[in-house]
Enzyme design. Sequence first.
Site, PDB file in Angstrom:
ATOM      1  N   SER A  54       7.321   4.014   5.501  1.00 24.82           N
ATOM      2  CA  SER A  54       8.556   4.399   4.841  1.00 24.82           C
ATOM      3  C   SER A  54       8.344   4.403   3.335  1.00 24.82           C
ATOM      4  CB  SER A  54       9.709   3.487   5.251  1.00 24.82           C
ATOM      5  OG  SER A  54      10.940   4.055   4.855  1.00 24.82           O
ATOM      6  N   ASP A  95       0.862  -1.173   0.000  1.00 28.07           N
ATOM      7  CA  ASP A  95       0.000   0.000   0.000  1.00 28.07           C
ATOM      8  C   ASP A  95       0.902   1.228   0.000  1.00 28.07           C
ATOM      9  OD1 ASP A  95      -1.953  -1.900   0.364  1.00 28.07           O
ATOM     10  OD2 ASP A  95      -2.847  -0.958   2.127  1.00 28.07           O
ATOM     11  N   HIS A 155       4.850  -7.286  -0.347  1.00 27.03           N
ATOM     12  CA  HIS A 155       4.608  -8.567  -1.004  1.00 27.03           C
ATOM     13  C   HIS A 155       5.368  -8.662  -2.325  1.00 27.03           C
ATOM     14  CE1 HIS A 155       1.058  -9.478   1.659  1.00 27.03           C
ATOM     15  NE2 HIS A 155       1.157  -8.171   1.824  1.00 27.03           N
TER      16      HIS A 155
END
Length: 308
Positions: A255, A98, A154
Amino acid sequence: MTIKGLIAVLSQQEDLNFLLTNRVPRAALTRFMGWFSKIEQPLIRDLSIACWRLFSDLDLSEAHKTSFMSLHDCFTRELKPGLRPPDPNPSIVVSPCDGIIGAFGAIADTELFQIKGAAYSLQDLLGDPALVDAHHNGRFITLRLTSSMYHRFHAPYDGRIEQVNFISGDTWNVNPIALKRIEKLFCKNERAVIRTRLPTGETLSLVPVAAILVASIRLHFLDLVLNAETRGPAVFPCDASMRKGDELGWFEHGSTIIVLAPDHFEFCDNVLESARICAGQPLMRKPACGSLFATCQSDGTKTPASHL
């Protein structure tokens, strides 16, 4: 004006924002947060999460758990099963996380940008001449995670993870205000360079970049936590398989991840600067050799293979 509204106004004051998030003892604050966030005392946990909600748009409705042992447990939360399915189209490389889309585009020889007009080099970022050659004139995209977002990342595509190069560094904030003021910021901060090989032989690299309060990166396939106690540069050879959508690890807080891809990869139409993207959504496509068109949507819609 609500407290959140006041905080939003103050956060837009660039000088104040930069002062409060950068002109502070960054390393000491990061170490403190690493210790404090893992305290499993219920009152401290509840007050910390309540304060976090006050200062951000934290939404825990997608979280797999409804209660957390600590602030750290909440930061690194898993989502309910099935919420970030990777796009099944085999031509699509998906977002690993995300995030908010930052600078992206073509790498000019070995030069890319943290924001418009602020260049840095692949060599400074990667520290590996062979990997610099692999991404020469390639494509890059910057994905920024805010503190309230889902922090796990991922696999963007099927392939094998060949090597991780951990590079020690600073912990500057990575928000747009700091990116405008700190030259080559991504090359100054701690980061892990993850080199992967796709089934077709191309190199695709992920560069998770740490930031203030975020100097720990957990990688499942190495069973390692990389942080200030890891003395870098440190090279970790590996041979781990990955399937599109597999969880690779997580940040301790928000981050940035920089994705580096070959020059023939094209950005999908949903890739727009400042747009939000979720893990598993289309990021790039691999056009068929010699084809004027490439599929970008999972529904089979055809789009020109010349868009950047």
